[in-house]
Design a protein around this motif. Structure first.
Motif, mmCIF file in Angstrom:
data_model
loop_
_atom_site.group_PDB
_atom_site.id
_atom_site.type_symbol
_atom_site.label_atom_id
_atom_site.label_comp_id
_atom_site.label_asym_id
_atom_site.label_seq_id
_atom_site.Cartn_x
_atom_site.Cartn_y
_atom_site.Cartn_z
ATOM 1 N N LEU A 1 5.731 11.865 1.669
ATOM 2 C CA LEU A 1 5.405 11.153 0.429
ATOM 3 C C LEU A 1 3.897 11.102 0.209
ATOM 4 C CD1 LEU A 1 7.933 8.175 0.715
ATOM 5 C CD2 LEU A 1 8.082 10.086 -0.868
ATOM 6 N N ASP A 2 3.147 11.022 1.299
ATOM 7 C CA ASP A 2 1.684 10.952 1.189
ATOM 8 C C ASP A 2 1.068 12.278 0.748
ATOM 9 O OD1 ASP A 2 1.652 8.316 1.895
ATOM 10 O OD2 ASP A 2 1.182 8.663 4.010
ATOM 11 N N SER B 1 0.812 -1.214 0.000
ATOM 12 C CA SER B 1 0.000 0.000 0.000
ATOM 13 C C SER B 1 0.843 1.260 0.000
ATOM 14 C CB SER B 1 -0.920 0.009 1.230
ATOM 15 O OG SER B 1 -0.148 -0.032 2.433
ATOM 16 N N HIS B 2 2.108 1.144 0.348
ATOM 17 C CA HIS B 2 2.968 2.319 0.419
ATOM 18 C C HIS B 2 4.346 1.992 -0.119
ATOM 19 C CE1 HIS B 2 4.944 5.928 1.929
ATOM 20 N NE2 HIS B 2 3.749 6.404 2.200
ATOM 21 N N ILE B 3 4.945 2.919 -0.839
ATOM 22 C CA ILE B 3 6.240 2.663 -1.452
ATOM 23 C C ILE B 3 7.304 2.331 -0.413
ATOM 24 C CG2 ILE B 3 6.759 5.143 -1.510
ATOM 25 C CD1 ILE B 3 8.025 2.361 -3.892
ATOM 26 N N ARG C 1 7.346 9.268 5.354
ATOM 27 C CA ARG C 1 6.101 8.656 4.895
ATOM 28 C C ARG C 1 5.010 9.719 4.727
ATOM 29 N NH1 ARG C 1 4.122 3.391 5.277
ATOM 30 N NH2 ARG C 1 5.972 2.814 6.489
ATOM 31 N N ALA D 1 6.243 5.024 -8.239
ATOM 32 C CA ALA D 1 5.281 5.465 -7.225
ATOM 33 C C ALA D 1 4.835 6.914 -7.466
ATOM 34 C CB ALA D 1 5.873 5.311 -5.833
ATOM 35 N N ASP E 1 6.854 0.734 2.403
ATOM 36 C CA ASP E 1 6.636 -0.655 2.796
ATOM 37 C C ASP E 1 7.219 -1.601 1.753
ATOM 38 O OD1 ASP E 1 5.240 0.194 5.058
ATOM 39 O OD2 ASP E 1 3.314 0.195 3.997
ATOM 40 N N GLU E 2 7.022 -1.251 0.478
ATOM 41 C CA GLU E 2 7.567 -2.061 -0.617
ATOM 42 C C GLU E 2 9.091 -2.109 -0.547
ATOM 43 O OE1 GLU E 2 7.597 -4.073 -4.491
ATOM 44 O OE2 GLU E 2 5.911 -3.629 -3.163
ATOM 45 N N GLU F 1 8.791 8.003 9.547
ATOM 46 C CA GLU F 1 7.374 8.369 9.558
ATOM 47 C C GLU F 1 7.168 9.771 8.994
ATOM 48 O OE1 GLU F 1 4.987 6.274 9.948
ATOM 49 O OE2 GLU F 1 6.532 4.755 10.287
#
Length: 419
Positions: free
Chosen positions: A27-28, A2-4, A24, A62, A6-7, A21
């Motif tokens: 990026l969001d 669901s998130h780059i 993250r 992404a 995490d990938e 974080e």
């Protein structure tokens, strides 16, 4: 995923990072601009640089905006090594290598669309900085204690050779690259190898002090094998990405020859295969290790990414030809030459006795033994059985590149070469 992030973490592509974080959340918020630098210390990139290129491509997939920095300026100085001062390369050579690296890197990212990649050269702004500018506008943000404490610098200072001011200053130039890209393009993330952590943090700190802004850095791990040794060395040296320095055939064979225990990690790091599919490949490989399914998929994917699908197909055809599975007459000469480079060879010529060639290649000791092998049906040329012990080499047996494949039995393969 669901998130780059995490990938990337699931693939083992993140070693160290600043506030993950916070990154993250950034990026969001929408597409960011990020960069990675590549110094021209040789005429080609190698497999270690490939990890950086793959990370950049994941981020571009992404939706984020890549800047590919080639170090036309930093390449003239050189990042300090753990031991020994670098030899400074001539300016003309650095410029030539810079262009070669830019050409290679242009094949790994997309330069079209809303988040098209852009190649930048730090020589463009570094060459305009005067000594006074460097000391007054950049150097004042650096503290000597912090610079000396960096691992490589500390080791060099403790050595008999010490470290020159030239190499000691490298970290200032790299930090300034991040500052310049932040100012010019709004770049807020720098990536690099784990051995570059100190330099990356230096750029982040410089931006914080000079601009009062918060940016991010992230490193990829140094890839090791399952036994803990460093990954990526061969008898011939580095795993170069330039086909003139390491042929696509040799490149393919390198990946094909990896150990079973390393395949899962290598597939995750060096390919874009979905993680669920990698799990399936690994499971099938465990069930049928003799098929080397994981190794074949790894070699296919990485060779195609670096050299293209057409080169990969040529390499696979050449491999099949060596094992007698396909007619070798349709292969191109260069690929065939690469495929047989490590085989025993001897000079040959049209009209030469096959028996004489077999003896010259060491496949049999003496003409009598060679004739007996032919009579027994144990010899083939270009995968075609030789039936007449008095046969000679004919024009139509000469493959592209002046190659003649001579096989005794199933495993003994050698090469006749026309001069």
């Amino acid at each position: 995923m669901s998130h780059i992030l995490d990938e990337l973490q699931a693939r083992g592509l993140i070693a160290q990072h600043t506030d993950i974080e916070a990154l993250r959340a950034t990026l969001d918020e929408g597409p960011i601009t990020y960069y990675c630098g590549f110094d021209p210390t040789a005429a080609s990139l190698h497999h270690g640089h490939l990890v950086q290129a793959i990370l950049m491509r994941h981020l571009q997939y992404a939706g984020h905006n890549p800047l590919v920095l080639v170090g036309g300026a930093t390449g003239m100085i050189g990042d300090p090594r753990d031991s020994g001062e670098r030899t400074l390369n001539p300016e003309e050579q650095v410029a030539e290598w810079t262009q070669k690296l830019a050409n290679q890197l242009s094949g790994f990212l997309s330069f079209e669309g809303e988040n098209a990649a852009r190649i930048v050269n730090n020589y463009d702004w570094t060459s305009e900085i005067t000594a006074i500018d460097l000391l007054r506008n950049i150097g004042r943000y650096f503290r000597l204690g912090t610079m000396i404490a960096k691992d490589t610098v500390a080791r060099r200072l403790a050595s008999d050779e010490g470290i020159s001011y030239t190499e000691f200053s490298y970290q200032i130039l790299q930090a300034n690259d991040f500052l310049e890209l932040y100012r010019r393009y709004g770049c807020i993330l720098q990536t690099g190898g784990n051995d570059q952590w100190g330099n990356l943090v230096g750029g982040m700190d410089l931006i914080h002090k000079a601009e009062g802004a918060s940016v991010h850095v992230m490193t990829t791990p140094i890839i090791t094998k399952s036994d803990g040794t460093k990954f990526g060395k061969t008898e011939g040296g580095a795993i170069w990405l330039d086909p003139t320095m390491m042929s696509p055939y040799a490149f393919y064979q390198f990946w094909l020859n990896q150990a079973d225990a390393d395949i899962e990690r290598l597939l995750k790091v060096f390919t874009f295969i979905p993680l669920e599919e990698i799990d399936q490949i690994v499971a099938e490989s465990l069930e049928k290790p003799y098929l080397r399914l994981g190794q074949r998929r790894l070699a296919d994917e990485v060779t195609t990414f670096v050299h293209g699908a057409e080169a990969t197909d040529r390499v696979k055809e050449a491999s099949a030809a060596l094992f007698g599975k396909v007619d070798p007459s349709g292969l191109d000469g260069d690929t065939l030459q690469d495929a047989v480079a490590e085989l025993v060879s001897a000079p040959a010529e049209v009209g030469m006795s096959v028996v004489d060639l077999v003896e010259a290649l060491g496949l049999e000791k003496g003409k009598g033994a060679a004739r007996r092998t032919i009579t027994a049906g144990g010899l083939s040329i270009n995968s075609v059985k030789v039936e007449d012990p008095e046969a000679t080499i004919t024009d139509d047996q000469v493959l592209p590149g002046g190659i003649i494949l001579v096989r005794k039995g199933k495993k003994n393969l050698a090469v006749g070469r026309l001069s």
